[in-house]
Scaffold this motif. Sequence first.
Motif, short mmCIF file in Angstrom:
data_model
loop_
_atom_site.label_atom_id
_atom_site.label_comp_id
_atom_site.label_asym_id
_atom_site.label_seq_id
_atom_site.Cartn_x
_atom_site.Cartn_y
_atom_site.Cartn_z
N ALA A 54 -9.14 6.47 -5.45
CA ALA A 54 -8.28 5.70 -4.21
C ALA A 54 -7.66 6.90 -3.27
N ARG A 55 -7.35 7.91 -3.72
CA ARG A 55 -6.57 8.88 -3.03
C ARG A 55 -7.37 9.40 -1.93
N TYR A 71 -1.11 2.96 -5.00
CA TYR A 71 -0.64 2.11 -5.97
C TYR A 71 -1.19 0.73 -5.79
N GLY A 72 -1.22 0.21 -4.71
CA GLY A 72 -1.63 -1.05 -4.34
C GLY A 72 -3.19 -1.18 -5.03
N ALA A 73 -3.84 -0.01 -4.39
CA ALA A 73 -5.46 0.15 -4.59
C ALA A 73 -5.63 -0.30 -6.22
N ILE A 74 -5.06 0.62 -7.03
CA ILE A 74 -5.19 0.62 -8.34
C ILE A 74 -4.41 -0.20 -9.24
N ALA A 75 -3.44 -0.82 -8.74
CA ALA A 75 -2.74 -1.82 -9.92
C ALA A 75 -3.40 -2.70 -10.44
N PRO A 76 -4.38 -3.44 -9.67
CA PRO A 76 -5.26 -4.27 -10.53
C PRO A 76 -5.93 -3.99 -11.71
N PRO A 82 0.48 -5.73 -8.15
CA PRO A 82 0.18 -5.02 -6.79
C PRO A 82 1.38 -5.31 -5.89
N ASP A 83 2.58 -5.35 -6.25
CA ASP A 83 3.78 -5.33 -5.43
C ASP A 83 3.96 -4.26 -4.54
#
Length: 238
Positions: A54-55, A71-76, A82-83
Amino acid sequence: MPAKPLTSFRYLSFDVVGTLIDFEAGLVAGLREIAAEDGVDIDGEAALTLYRTARYTTDALRFPDDLARVYGAIAPALGLRPDPALGARLRASVAGWKPFADSVAAMAQLRQHYRLIAMTNAQRWAFAHFDTALDHPFHAAFTTDDTGTEKPDPAFFHQVFAFVETEGASRDDILHVAQSQYHDIGISRALGMTNCWIERRHAVPGYGGTIAPAEFTPPDYHFTSMAALADAVAMEFV
């Protein structure tokens, strides 16, 4: 054999995040703190692999501000919410990232013999926290905010070369110390620098949170810790 003795350098230039600051431990700890609130377990190596993917994308921002986006990309995939507020929290956790156990003492030893230069892809605000955690060892510091670019862009290195020239030195007077083959070791070799690879992940397979290089560059010096480098320097300066 190394091309030059350790006593021949006036400067040591350093990658900071990953070489001196344990960014993988800090990143995983930040994610686990968020996950624990929802009763989720996270595999550290899996999280680092997701982070690396993701980075390094075309829409990436400067590090560590980019952690909120990442964080939003990998949270799921990690089973996390994805807050955006949690992404902001992960970014803010950078202020508490710690040095490796040997970093502070090693830098204190090395500054007795060299002028130490930070070369970090982190933004200046984050570097300020890292510098404090390391007990302010640096003679000069270059961040992505200062250079307008990130390693392995040669332009980053050329700004450091220009700086040491103002002090009557050249790139030949610098030993570049880093853990990242991709960001530091390969490009420093291409630019004619002597380099030192600190293989922080020597006991763990893979490249973790750092992008893998297109090809491996054998370093001029190779240690698995900063303490080992400091000890080698001490032996040569006896």
